[in-house]
Design a protein around this motif. Structure first.
Motif, PDB file in Angstrom:
ATOM      1  N   TYR A 481       0.831  -1.213   0.000  1.00  0.00           N
ATOM      2  CA  TYR A 481       0.000   0.000   0.000  1.00  0.00           C
ATOM      3  C   TYR A 481       0.864   1.261   0.000  1.00  0.00           C
ATOM      4  CZ  TYR A 481      -3.167   3.627   1.703  1.00  0.00           C
ATOM      5  OH  TYR A 481      -3.870   4.800   1.860  1.00  0.00           O
ATOM      6  N   GLU A 483       3.718   1.700  -1.200  1.00  0.00           N
ATOM      7  CA  GLU A 483       4.305   1.922  -2.519  1.00  0.00           C
ATOM      8  C   GLU A 483       3.370   2.738  -3.405  1.00  0.00           C
ATOM      9  OE1 GLU A 483       7.153   1.107  -4.191  1.00  0.00           O
ATOM     10  OE2 GLU A 483       8.077   0.520  -2.301  1.00  0.00           O
ATOM     11  N   THR A 484       2.059   2.629  -3.163  1.00  0.00           N
ATOM     12  CA  THR A 484       1.094   3.317  -4.018  1.00  0.00           C
ATOM     13  C   THR A 484       0.787   4.739  -3.535  1.00  0.00           C
ATOM     14  OG1 THR A 484      -0.882   2.563  -2.802  1.00  0.00           O
ATOM     15  CG2 THR A 484       0.013   1.093  -4.497  1.00  0.00           C
ATOM     16  N   SER A 487       5.024   8.756  -3.315  1.00  0.00           N
ATOM     17  CA  SER A 487       5.675   8.845  -4.622  1.00  0.00           C
ATOM     18  C   SER A 487       7.190   8.694  -4.480  1.00  0.00           C
ATOM     19  CB  SER A 487       5.361  10.182  -5.289  1.00  0.00           C
ATOM     20  OG  SER A 487       6.008  11.245  -4.604  1.00  0.00           O
ATOM     21  N   LYS A 581       7.421  -4.876  -3.391  1.00  0.00           N
ATOM     22  CA  LYS A 581       7.481  -5.168  -4.819  1.00  0.00           C
ATOM     23  C   LYS A 581       7.007  -6.593  -5.100  1.00  0.00           C
ATOM     24  CE  LYS A 581      11.242  -1.868  -5.433  1.00  0.00           C
ATOM     25  NZ  LYS A 581      12.689  -1.681  -5.616  1.00  0.00           N
ATOM     26  N   LYS A 584       3.188  -6.557  -5.071  1.00  0.00           N
ATOM     27  CA  LYS A 584       2.645  -5.872  -6.247  1.00  0.00           C
ATOM     28  C   LYS A 584       2.731  -6.751  -7.492  1.00  0.00           C
ATOM     29  CE  LYS A 584       3.516  -1.567  -7.031  1.00  0.00           C
ATOM     30  NZ  LYS A 584       4.290  -0.327  -7.248  1.00  0.00           N
TER      31      LYS A 584
END
Length: 585
Positions: A481, A483-484, A487, A581, A584
């Motif tokens: 989460y 990572e999203t 930025s 990663k 994802k």
């Protein structure tokens, strides 16, 4: 447990200072939803000393337990005091002094005034067995004292305002915007008008040269812990049990149920028909499955709650507000506890027993398998117990008190801490026993073949950290989460944005954003611990193994070759970034 606030030497009109005090105290009302009280004393014209209390009523539910207390002695002005916590040896103290001092009710905290009158604000604290934050004001000497229990089960902060007034409180949020200086009052310390904290708790195990050599006596260990649980079950309100399915909370639960069955704890007088137990986790999590087995074996009324990663992530900003931290491990573990506490409180439970402290006392974290020798094993235990107030105790207290639910950890009963820290660390090291399992002596002490405390599969279950045991997907979902929502540009500017305790990964960055929304001051940021860790180790323990330095993550799975899930996850731990990663993809 409650919320307390003290303000000393504040200047202003009565109406103004009273309004300020009640406004700040209201920020603590989640800790004490049952009642509130205010004491104000004018030291000299326009100069005031104030104590506020937000009450969670557990012992003496009548108005006789309302605080702040006032102790009147002879022709002196009454001494005012307020307490947050529980005093477990209060009945013993009460019997000793009830004919000498006018005690109005049966509250455990009311005896604090008698001890103050007997020993003064500097010498009284060692006479208490309990978890507490206390504020005392004596108008006869114009002195105040604030003190915190031996290991910091109860939080306490203090600070200095822009006009030199002193603030003391249970939580940072009450005074952060009032102080130009802000500090944590360390465990086992008291503060007075000199504004220099003094250490009152100085046990033998604090001595750096001390190496314990008491050989393990399983019967004694069992009796010591049983007594600690018995004393911590005092109170007049309904209680419950946290059962994660791990050995620590399960042993506490087993002792509790046995005490009830033996008639030593009367649950009927608390309005209970059965002992209730609680657990939370993601669907299919290790803790949900194991806790159900424990509950079925013990015969408790069990409540297992399922939450989703999305529900947990939604709660994190509120969790950070209540726990007042941006520490990774603390937030990961606090979130399910926060969700669970709300559900428990809705059922009418006032306090729960839990298993905090066992891993620190007995070297129960998986990285302890790598301790190079008994001396370093013991030193790490000392470091971990001393640091508990920064992490697990902060989590256990604040994530539950967000909903007015008290948590009590019997393993951290003062007498039990001193007993456990006197045991030869050779008897705590996993590799010194055939099973090569952490906390062997604790498990063995309760391995009663004739009348088992727990099923063997629970008693000998491998250590699972709470933030892992609720479901491995929990940790991985958070990192994905983050990572999203953070930025790459913002993360690359992290040293500019956060000069103090610069985030090392996007998970930490998001937590820090949430924290600074509520607590923007530099002083607040400095109250949060920030160090590298593997599986909840101290930074010093990273020196034990070269792989630790390359694999720093708080998850127990990061201890490669020890955790049962570690091999299949090798390579996914690098401060959370690689794991994110992986999810994802």
């Amino acid at each position: 447990m409650c919320g307390i606030l003290g303000i000393f030497n504040i200047v202003g009109r009565y109406e103004h200072v009273r309004k300020l005090a009640t406004t700040l105290s209201r920020r603590l009302r989640h800790r004490g939803p049952d009642a509130c009280g205010v004491y104000i004393y004018e030291v000299e014209p326009g100069v005031w000393n104030i104590i506020c209390h937000e009450r969670l009523s557990i012992c003496d539910l009548s108005d006789n337990g309302k605080q702040p207390f006032l102790l009147q002695k002879q022709d002196l002005k009454p001494v005012a005091f307020a307490a947050n916590g529980e005093i477990y040896n209060y009945q013993e103290i009460r019997k000793k002094y009830e004919n000498k001092y006018p005690l109005q009710g049966t509250s455990d905290c009311e005896i604090i005034g008698a001890l103050y009158s007997e020993f003064g604000g500097k010498e009284m604290w060692n006479h208490l067995e309990g978890m507490f934050g206390v504020i005392i004001y004596d108008p006869n000497t114009n002195e105040f004292f604030a003190s915190r229990d031996h290991v910091g089960v109860i939080p306490l902060y203090w600070g200095v305002g822009k006009h030199g007034e002193v603030y003391v409180t249970s939580e940072l949020k009450a005074i952060d915007d009032q102080c130009v200086e802000l500090s944590i009052l360390l465990p086992g310390h008291y503060l007075d008008k000199n504004k220099t904290p003094t250490q009152w708790y100085q046990p033998l195990w604090h001595d750096e040269e001390y190496f314990p050599n008491n050989q393990i006596d399983y019967k004694e260990l069992r009796e010591q812990l049983t007594q600690a649980v018995y004393e911590q079950l005092q109170g007049d309100a309904p209680f419950g049990l946290f059962i994660s399915g791990g050995v620590d909370s399960s042993i506490v639960a087993a002792i509790t149920v046995r005490l009830v069955q033996e008639g030593k704890i009367d649950i009927k007088k608390r309005g209970m028909d059965k002992v209730h137990s609680f657990c939370i986790g993601l669907k299919g999590s290790p803790d949900i499955e194991s806790s159900q087995k424990v509950a079925e074996y013990l015969g408790t009324e069990h409540h297992a709650f399922i939450y989703t990663p999305e529900e947990g992530i939604d709660a994190i900003p509120d969790v950070i507000y209540h726990t007042e931290t941006y520490n990774n491990t603390t937030i990961r573990a606090s979130t399910p506890m926060y969700i669970l506490a709300r559900k428990i409180k809705a059922l009418g439970i006032k306090y729960c027993l839990t298993g905090e402290g066992a891993d620190e006392l007995f070297g129960g974290y998986l990285y302890f398998h790598k301790a190079p020798n008994a001396e370093e094993f013991h030193r790490e235990c000392v470091r971990k117990v001393k640091d508990l107030y920064k992490y697990d105790l902060l989590r256990a207290n604040k994530s539950t008190m967000a909903w007015g639910l008290e948590v009590r950890p019997p393993f951290l009963h003062k007498s039990f801490v001193e007993y456990a820290m006197s045991i030869d660390p050779n008897d705590k090291m996993p590799r010194n026993f055939p099973k090569n399992i952490e906390k062997y002596i604790l498990r063995a002490a309760f391995d009663d073949k004739s009348k088992p405390y727990l099923p063997s599969e629970i008693l000998w279950r491998q250590k699972e950290q709470f933030s892992d045991g609720v479901g491995y997907l929990w940790r991985d979902s958070i990192t994905a989460y983050c990572e999203t929502v953070i930025s790459d540009k913002d993360f690359s500017d992290r040293e500019i944005i956060y000069e103090i305790n610069t985030p090392r990964n996007k998970e930490q960055f998001w937590y820090r954003q949430c924290f600074e929304h509520h607590f923007p001051s530099k002083e607040a940021a400095l109250t949060v611990p920030y160090a590298l860790s593997i599986a909840c180790s101290t930074e010093k323990a990273l020196e034990w193994c070269e792989s630790f330095k390359k694999n720093t993550d708080e998850s127990g799975r990061a201890v490669l070759g020890i955790h049962q899930q570690s091999e299949q996850l090798k390579g996914t731990f690098n401060d959370g970034e690689s794991a994110a990663k992986t999810v994802k993809n």
